[in-house]
Design a protein around this motif. Structure first.
Motif, PDB file in Angstrom:
ATOM      1  N   VAL A  75       3.578 -92.620  43.709  1.00  0.00           N
ATOM      2  CA  VAL A  75       2.275 -92.984  44.264  1.00  0.00           C
ATOM      3  C   VAL A  75       1.671 -91.783  44.985  1.00  0.00           C
ATOM      4  O   VAL A  75       2.361 -91.072  45.725  1.00  0.00           O
ATOM      5  CB  VAL A  75       2.413 -94.155  45.266  1.00  0.00           C
ATOM      6  CG1 VAL A  75       1.077 -94.425  45.958  1.00  0.00           C
ATOM      7  CG2 VAL A  75       2.913 -95.410  44.562  1.00  0.00           C
ATOM      8  N   THR A  76       0.378 -91.566  44.764  1.00  0.00           N
ATOM      9  CA  THR A  76      -0.387 -90.585  45.523  1.00  0.00           C
ATOM     10  C   THR A  76      -1.585 -91.289  46.133  1.00  0.00           C
ATOM     11  O   THR A  76      -2.266 -92.060  45.432  1.00  0.00           O
ATOM     12  CB  THR A  76      -0.877 -89.431  44.628  1.00  0.00           C
ATOM     13  OG1 THR A  76       0.245 -88.814  43.993  1.00  0.00           O
ATOM     14  CG2 THR A  76      -1.632 -88.393  45.438  1.00  0.00           C
ATOM     15  N   VAL A 106       4.571 -89.691  46.723  1.00  0.00           N
ATOM     16  CA  VAL A 106       5.748 -90.432  47.149  1.00  0.00           C
ATOM     17  C   VAL A 106       6.473 -90.935  45.913  1.00  0.00           C
ATOM     18  O   VAL A 106       5.879 -91.619  45.065  1.00  0.00           O
ATOM     19  CB  VAL A 106       5.375 -91.616  48.060  1.00  0.00           C
ATOM     20  CG1 VAL A 106       6.599 -92.485  48.354  1.00  0.00           C
ATOM     21  CG2 VAL A 106       4.754 -91.107  49.358  1.00  0.00           C
ATOM     22  N   ILE A 107       7.756 -90.613  45.799  1.00  0.00           N
ATOM     23  CA  ILE A 107       8.560 -91.070  44.681  1.00  0.00           C
ATOM     24  C   ILE A 107       9.314 -92.330  45.109  1.00  0.00           C
ATOM     25  O   ILE A 107       9.970 -92.361  46.152  1.00  0.00           O
ATOM     26  CB  ILE A 107       9.589 -89.992  44.245  1.00  0.00           C
ATOM     27  CG1 ILE A 107       8.858 -88.680  43.930  1.00  0.00           C
ATOM     28  CG2 ILE A 107      10.387 -90.471  43.043  1.00  0.00           C
ATOM     29  CD1 ILE A 107       7.842 -88.772  42.815  1.00  0.00           C
ATOM     30  N   LEU A 108       9.219 -93.373  44.309  1.00  0.00           N
ATOM     31  CA  LEU A 108       9.860 -94.651  44.646  1.00  0.00           C
ATOM     32  C   LEU A 108      11.197 -94.791  43.923  1.00  0.00           C
ATOM     33  O   LEU A 108      11.415 -94.207  42.880  1.00  0.00           O
ATOM     34  CB  LEU A 108       8.928 -95.800  44.272  1.00  0.00           C
ATOM     35  CG  LEU A 108       7.592 -95.836  45.034  1.00  0.00           C
ATOM     36  CD1 LEU A 108       6.705 -96.914  44.493  1.00  0.00           C
ATOM     37  CD2 LEU A 108       7.855 -96.069  46.528  1.00  0.00           C
ATOM     38  N   GLU A 162       1.982 -93.778  53.125  1.00  0.00           N
ATOM     39  CA  GLU A 162       2.853 -92.636  53.394  1.00  0.00           C
ATOM     40  C   GLU A 162       2.310 -91.373  52.731  1.00  0.00           C
ATOM     41  O   GLU A 162       2.338 -90.281  53.331  1.00  0.00           O
ATOM     42  CB  GLU A 162       4.270 -92.933  52.895  1.00  0.00           C
ATOM     43  CG  GLU A 162       5.272 -91.814  53.104  1.00  0.00           C
ATOM     44  CD  GLU A 162       5.545 -91.472  54.549  1.00  0.00           C
ATOM     45  OE1 GLU A 162       6.192 -90.432  54.803  1.00  0.00           O
ATOM     46  OE2 GLU A 162       5.126 -92.244  55.451  1.00  0.00           O
ATOM     47  N   SER A 163       1.814 -91.489  51.519  1.00  0.00           N
ATOM     48  CA  SER A 163       1.226 -90.347  50.835  1.00  0.00           C
ATOM     49  C   SER A 163      -0.009 -89.852  51.577  1.00  0.00           C
ATOM     50  O   SER A 163      -0.230 -88.642  51.711  1.00  0.00           O
ATOM     51  CB  SER A 163       0.871 -90.707  49.395  1.00  0.00           C
ATOM     52  OG  SER A 163       0.231 -89.640  48.739  1.00  0.00           O
ATOM     53  N   GLY A 203      -5.878 -94.560  45.666  1.00  0.00           N
ATOM     54  CA  GLY A 203      -4.506 -94.285  45.264  1.00  0.00           C
ATOM     55  C   GLY A 203      -4.360 -94.171  43.760  1.00  0.00           C
ATOM     56  O   GLY A 203      -5.169 -94.726  43.000  1.00  0.00           O
ATOM     57  N   MET A 204      -3.346 -93.453  43.335  1.00  0.00           N
ATOM     58  CA  MET A 204      -2.965 -93.387  41.927  1.00  0.00           C
ATOM     59  C   MET A 204      -1.497 -93.777  41.827  1.00  0.00           C
ATOM     60  O   MET A 204      -0.643 -93.198  42.511  1.00  0.00           O
ATOM     61  CB  MET A 204      -3.177 -91.998  41.332  1.00  0.00           C
ATOM     62  CG  MET A 204      -2.978 -91.988  39.809  1.00  0.00           C
ATOM     63  SD  MET A 204      -3.240 -90.369  39.055  1.00  0.00           S
ATOM     64  CE  MET A 204      -1.679 -89.583  39.414  1.00  0.00           C
ATOM     65  N   ILE A 205      -1.230 -94.772  41.001  1.00  0.00           N
ATOM     66  CA  ILE A 205       0.113 -95.343  40.888  1.00  0.00           C
ATOM     67  C   ILE A 205       0.624 -95.144  39.469  1.00  0.00           C
ATOM     68  O   ILE A 205      -0.047 -95.519  38.497  1.00  0.00           O
ATOM     69  CB  ILE A 205       0.083 -96.849  41.235  1.00  0.00           C
ATOM     70  CG1 ILE A 205      -0.488 -97.057  42.638  1.00  0.00           C
ATOM     71  CG2 ILE A 205       1.475 -97.464  41.110  1.00  0.00           C
ATOM     72  CD1 ILE A 205      -1.299 -98.305  42.798  1.00  0.00           C
TER      73      ILE A 205
END
Length: 353
Positions: free
Chosen positions: A198-199, A351-353, A343-344, A235-237
């Motif tokens: 996610v960004t 952020v890496i999930l 968080e991003s 956001g970009m997911i």
């Protein structure tokens, strides 16, 4: 047939939608209501013919005959109230967002498993007539491989006020309040893939726009002048199936009119839900637009009634007999995404999930 006895925890604005849904069913009795504002709770009870009124949900949950509750409080109370209800042996329909963070959402899911009770999350857009039609087309192969989506829920002047602007109670601004709807609906239409990265970015440039005289739209039951949440988030997911979602959401933004569009792009066709439904594809080497023959005015008709009816059906059949359309596990996945966007935005990194 024994009537299911239902209760309401939190009698603010959104509770009216739940109450209407319960009152529309013959096999449900609205049995008790609870709110920390006693006057509001009593007014709600009087309006709906309910005798039992509480200001402490822990006291209400001691009612052995109470079968199920809707949690309609502000967001920070979703987890405590839901977990208390589950431990008391009640089925729960919790309003969205599931909680204010993933940690709380996971605790709620675990409490439901331990109690052996239904925990349904209020992703009400899944129950729209337009969503039902779109899902039917997707499931029957109309769109092929859905690999990209855009979702917007933008308001020019639309902060509900009250606790919605108080981060301690809300957990955030338009992302957690509005974005949760469209992020969930896109993920649901895609077959519920898991997010892998996610960004995001958040802004607070306009605040609540309290200077604006015009007052319209959904409002919190209580007033308040706190606004320490974002007024816009993007956001970009990325999902584990390779699909990507771009989302935009705002309480306040300098645009001409509010928008609430969802666009899905697949290998066979694209679709737009706003809430009217259209498909864009090709036939016989021609580009074509396809509009299903349905009344777009009814796209949102009966949203909450459909949701409540499904919840009651799940309660009647139990966890072993009914497949919940919006289970706790889906709420947890959405909270992971929302946490990651925030968080991003805070770190300026993916952020890496």
């Amino acid at each position: 047939m024994k009537k299911i006895k239902g209760g309401i925890i939190g009698t603010g604005s959104i509770s009216g939608c739940h109450i209407s849904g319960y009152n529309a069913l013959d096999n449900v009795e609205l049995y008790a209501v609870c709110d920390i504002n006693e006057q509001r709770a009593r007014e709600c009870a009087k309006k709906n013919g309910v005798e039992l009124v509480f200001t402490d949900y822990n006291e209400m949950l001691k009612l052995k005959e109470l079968d199920a509750v809707s949690v309609c409080t502000w967001n920070s109370e979703h987890a405590p109230a839901t977990i208390a209800a589950l431990k008391a042996g009640k089925h729960v329909l919790c309003e969205k967002p599931m909680a204010i963070n993933t940690r709380e959402a996971v605790a709620m899911e675990e409490a439901a498993k331990q109690a052996g009770k239904v925990l349904m999350i209020g992703f009400v857009r899944r129950f729209g007539n337009d969503a039902k039609i779109l899902k039917d087309f997707i499931d029957n192969g109309m769109m092929g491989d859905i690999y990209y989506a855009k979702a917007t829920y933008l308001r020019r002047f639309g902060c509900p006020g009250g606790w919605f602007g108080d981060k301690k109670r809300s957990g955030g601004g338009p992302l957690i309040d509005l974005g949760v709807h469209v992020i969930d609906l896109v993920r649901y239409m895609m077959g519920k893939p898991k997010a892998v990265s996610v960004t995001g970015a958040t802004f607070n440039k306009l605040g609540a726009r309290d200077n604006i005289v015009q007052k319209e739209g959904y409002r919190a039951a209580d007033t308040g002048n706190i606004f320490d949440v974002e007024d816009m988030a993007v956001g970009m997911i990325r999902f584990d199936n390779g699909a990507v979602l771009h989302v935009e959401t705002s309480f306040c933004l300098n645009l001409k009119k509010d928008t609430g569009d969802i666009e899905l792009f697949g290998s066979k066709s694209g679709a737009k839900l706003d809430p009217g439904l259209e498909f864009y594809s090709e036939m016989n080497n021609y580009l074509v637009d396809v509009t299903p023959a349905h009344d777009t005015a009814l796209s949102f008709e009966g949203l909450f009634e459909n949701e409540i009816a499904h919840f009651v059906d799940c309660v009647s059949k139990g966890t072993e007999g009914a497949e919940c359309i919006s289970p706790a596990e889906d709420g947890v996945e959405i909270m992971k995404i929302i946490d990651a966007v925030y968080e991003s935005a805070r770190t300026g990194r993916e952020v890496i999930l």
